[in-house]
Design a protein around this motif. Structure first.
Motif, PDB file in Angstrom:
ATOM      1  N   ALA A  75       0.849  -1.251   0.041  1.00 52.28           N
ATOM      2  CA  ALA A  75       0.000  -0.068  -0.043  1.00 52.28           C
ATOM      3  C   ALA A  75       0.906   1.174   0.098  1.00 52.28           C
ATOM      4  N   ASP A  76       2.075   1.273   0.499  1.00 48.62           N
ATOM      5  CA  ASP A  76       2.970   2.397   0.523  1.00 48.62           C
ATOM      6  C   ASP A  76       3.684   2.610  -0.693  1.00 48.62           C
ATOM      7  N   PRO A  77       3.787   3.733  -1.534  1.00 41.42           N
ATOM      8  CA  PRO A  77       4.551   3.840  -2.733  1.00 41.42           C
ATOM      9  C   PRO A  77       5.990   3.559  -2.497  1.00 41.42           C
ATOM     10  N   THR A  78       6.639   3.987  -1.376  1.00 39.66           N
ATOM     11  CA  THR A  78       7.946   3.923  -1.132  1.00 39.66           C
ATOM     12  C   THR A  78       8.336   2.393  -0.939  1.00 39.66           C
ATOM     13  N   ARG A  79       7.661   1.698  -0.322  1.00 35.95           N
ATOM     14  CA  ARG A  79       7.849   0.046  -0.655  1.00 35.95           C
ATOM     15  C   ARG A  79       7.824  -0.492  -1.790  1.00 35.95           C
ATOM     16  N   ARG A  80       6.751   0.000  -2.576  1.00 37.03           N
ATOM     17  CA  ARG A  80       6.867  -0.548  -3.887  1.00 37.03           C
ATOM     18  C   ARG A  80       7.884   0.059  -4.663  1.00 37.03           C
ATOM     19  N   GLN A  81       8.441   1.061  -4.588  1.00 39.45           N
ATOM     20  CA  GLN A  81       9.539   1.513  -5.284  1.00 39.45           C
ATOM     21  C   GLN A  81      10.792   0.691  -4.713  1.00 39.45           C
ATOM     22  N   LEU A  82      10.934   0.566  -3.467  1.00 40.20           N
ATOM     23  CA  LEU A  82      11.984  -0.265  -2.921  1.00 40.20           C
ATOM     24  C   LEU A  82      12.038  -1.546  -3.684  1.00 40.20           C
ATOM     25  N   LEU A  83      10.808  -2.398  -3.582  1.00 46.81           N
ATOM     26  CA  LEU A  83      10.778  -3.666  -4.432  1.00 46.81           C
ATOM     27  C   LEU A  83      11.085  -3.401  -5.882  1.00 46.81           C
ATOM     28  N   ASP A  84      10.747  -2.477  -6.885  1.00 52.67           N
ATOM     29  CA  ASP A  84      10.974  -2.186  -7.860  1.00 52.67           C
ATOM     30  C   ASP A  84      12.740  -2.155  -8.078  1.00 52.67           C
ATOM     31  N   LEU A  85      13.419  -1.347  -7.285  1.00 53.62           N
ATOM     32  CA  LEU A  85      14.721  -1.297  -7.162  1.00 53.62           C
ATOM     33  C   LEU A  85      15.752  -2.619  -6.852  1.00 53.62           C
ATOM     34  N   LEU A  86      14.914  -3.238  -5.902  1.00 49.47           N
ATOM     35  CA  LEU A  86      15.539  -4.668  -5.518  1.00 49.47           C
ATOM     36  C   LEU A  86      15.369  -5.699  -6.858  1.00 49.47           C
ATOM     37  N   ALA A  87      14.070  -5.604  -7.402  1.00 46.20           N
ATOM     38  CA  ALA A  87      13.958  -6.514  -8.539  1.00 46.20           C
ATOM     39  C   ALA A  87      14.943  -6.098  -9.639  1.00 46.20           C
ATOM     40  N   ALA A  88      15.247  -4.708 -10.025  1.00 46.62           N
ATOM     41  CA  ALA A  88      16.188  -4.267 -10.991  1.00 46.62           C
ATOM     42  C   ALA A  88      17.609  -4.731 -10.417  1.00 46.62           C
ATOM     43  N   GLN A  89      17.908  -4.474  -9.335  1.00 45.01           N
ATOM     44  CA  GLN A  89      19.514  -4.657  -8.940  1.00 45.01           C
ATOM     45  C   GLN A  89      19.803  -6.159  -8.488  1.00 45.01           C
ATOM     46  N   GLY A  90      18.851  -6.886  -7.995  1.00 48.63           N
ATOM     47  CA  GLY A  90      19.060  -8.144  -7.444  1.00 48.63           C
ATOM     48  C   GLY A  90      19.257  -8.158  -6.110  1.00 48.63           C
ATOM     49  N   GLU A  91      19.991  -7.359  -5.413  1.00 48.81           N
ATOM     50  CA  GLU A  91      20.196  -7.243  -4.114  1.00 48.81           C
ATOM     51  C   GLU A  91      20.920  -5.805  -3.898  1.00 48.81           C
ATOM     52  N   ALA A  92      20.685  -5.365  -2.511  1.00 46.01           N
ATOM     53  CA  ALA A  92      21.337  -4.078  -2.405  1.00 46.01           C
ATOM     54  C   ALA A  92      21.331  -3.805  -1.029  1.00 46.01           C
ATOM     55  N   THR A  93      21.999  -2.882  -0.477  1.00 51.06           N
ATOM     56  CA  THR A  93      22.105  -2.687   1.037  1.00 51.06           C
ATOM     57  C   THR A  93      21.113  -1.668   1.098  1.00 51.06           C
ATOM     58  N   ALA A  94      20.694  -1.162   2.298  1.00 51.56           N
ATOM     59  CA  ALA A  94      19.816  -0.159   3.024  1.00 51.56           C
ATOM     60  C   ALA A  94      20.216   1.449   2.494  1.00 51.56           C
ATOM     61  N   THR A  95      21.870   1.331   2.689  1.00 52.07           N
ATOM     62  CA  THR A  95      22.383   2.658   2.212  1.00 52.07           C
ATOM     63  C   THR A  95      22.284   3.042   0.685  1.00 52.07           C
ATOM     64  N   THR A  96      22.714   1.842  -0.119  1.00 55.91           N
ATOM     65  CA  THR A  96      22.565   1.629  -1.665  1.00 55.91           C
ATOM     66  C   THR A  96      21.154   2.168  -1.829  1.00 55.91           C
ATOM     67  N   LEU A  97      20.038   1.720  -1.405  1.00 59.82           N
ATOM     68  CA  LEU A  97      18.649   2.079  -1.701  1.00 59.82           C
ATOM     69  C   LEU A  97      18.302   3.554  -1.576  1.00 59.82           C
ATOM     70  N   ALA A  98      18.776   3.855  -0.235  1.00 64.01           N
ATOM     71  CA  ALA A  98      18.511   5.111   0.357  1.00 64.01           C
ATOM     72  C   ALA A  98      19.164   6.280  -0.739  1.00 64.01           C
ATOM     73  N   GLU A  99      20.250   6.029  -1.242  1.00 64.53           N
ATOM     74  CA  GLU A  99      20.692   6.828  -2.188  1.00 64.53           C
ATOM     75  C   GLU A  99      19.851   7.171  -3.418  1.00 64.53           C
ATOM     76  N   ARG A 100      18.985   6.291  -3.727  1.00 67.68           N
ATOM     77  CA  ARG A 100      18.064   6.203  -4.882  1.00 67.68           C
ATOM     78  C   ARG A 100      16.874   6.609  -4.559  1.00 67.68           C
ATOM     79  N   LEU A 101      16.382   7.034  -3.586  1.00 66.08           N
ATOM     80  CA  LEU A 101      15.385   7.304  -2.904  1.00 66.08           C
ATOM     81  C   LEU A 101      15.236   8.745  -2.101  1.00 66.08           C
ATOM     82  N   PRO A 102      14.236   9.418  -2.044  1.00 66.69           N
ATOM     83  CA  PRO A 102      14.141  10.703  -1.301  1.00 66.69           C
ATOM     84  C   PRO A 102      13.854  10.652   0.332  1.00 66.69           C
ATOM     85  N   VAL A 103      14.354   9.456   0.776  1.00 59.39           N
ATOM     86  CA  VAL A 103      14.220   9.292   2.391  1.00 59.39           C
ATOM     87  C   VAL A 103      15.238   9.032   2.790  1.00 59.39           C
ATOM     88  N   SER A 104      15.402   8.950   4.219  1.00 64.17           N
ATOM     89  CA  SER A 104      16.720   8.648   4.940  1.00 64.17           C
ATOM     90  C   SER A 104      16.966   7.072   4.900  1.00 64.17           C
TER      91      SER A 104
END
Length: 116
Positions: free
Chosen positions: A19-48
């Motif tokens: 239901a949360d768009p940020t979580r959907r965006q995280l899933l999209d990023l992980l699906a595209a990258q395969g795996e990532a750290t929280a730090t790497t993901l945060a660099e691609r999003l407007p959240v901490s």
């Protein structure tokens, strides 16, 4: 009315997580990258990074991602089983509605022919 096939807990938690768009965006990023750290993901999003970690925890609880420790890092990856189960439930629900609508159409057409 027929009872819908449903595993209440897993489906509910997946839908709540999605239901949360940020979580959907995280899933999209992980699906595209395969795996990532929280730090790497945060660099691609407007959240901490802390917000990303909290969102990942919700996704993990829902069974949508898993984290594995590699040294000091936790790497997250998509897990598809919970999403697949939810997709099957949605498909079943859609098929049930399709049957109901086909019945309504058939009844309406029969009523129209009877009145002519």
């Amino acid at each position: 009315m027929t009872e819908e096939p449903r595993a209440a807990g897993p489906v509910d938690s997946v839908l709540a997580a999605l239901a949360d768009p940020t979580r959907r965006q995280l899933l999209d990023l992980l699906a595209a990258q395969g795996e990532a750290t929280a730090t790497t993901l945060a660099e691609r999003l407007p959240v901490s990074r802390q917000a990303v970690v909290k969102h990942l925890a919700v996704l993990d609880t829902a069974g949508l991602v898993s984290g594995s420790r590699v040294g000091r890092e936790v790497r997250y990856a998509v897990r598809s089983a919970a999403l697949d189960a939810t997709a099957r439930w949605v498909a079943s629900l859609a098929a049930d509605w399709d049957r109901r609508l086909a019945t309504i159409k058939r009844l309406a057409e029969a009523a129209e022919q009877d009145s002519s």
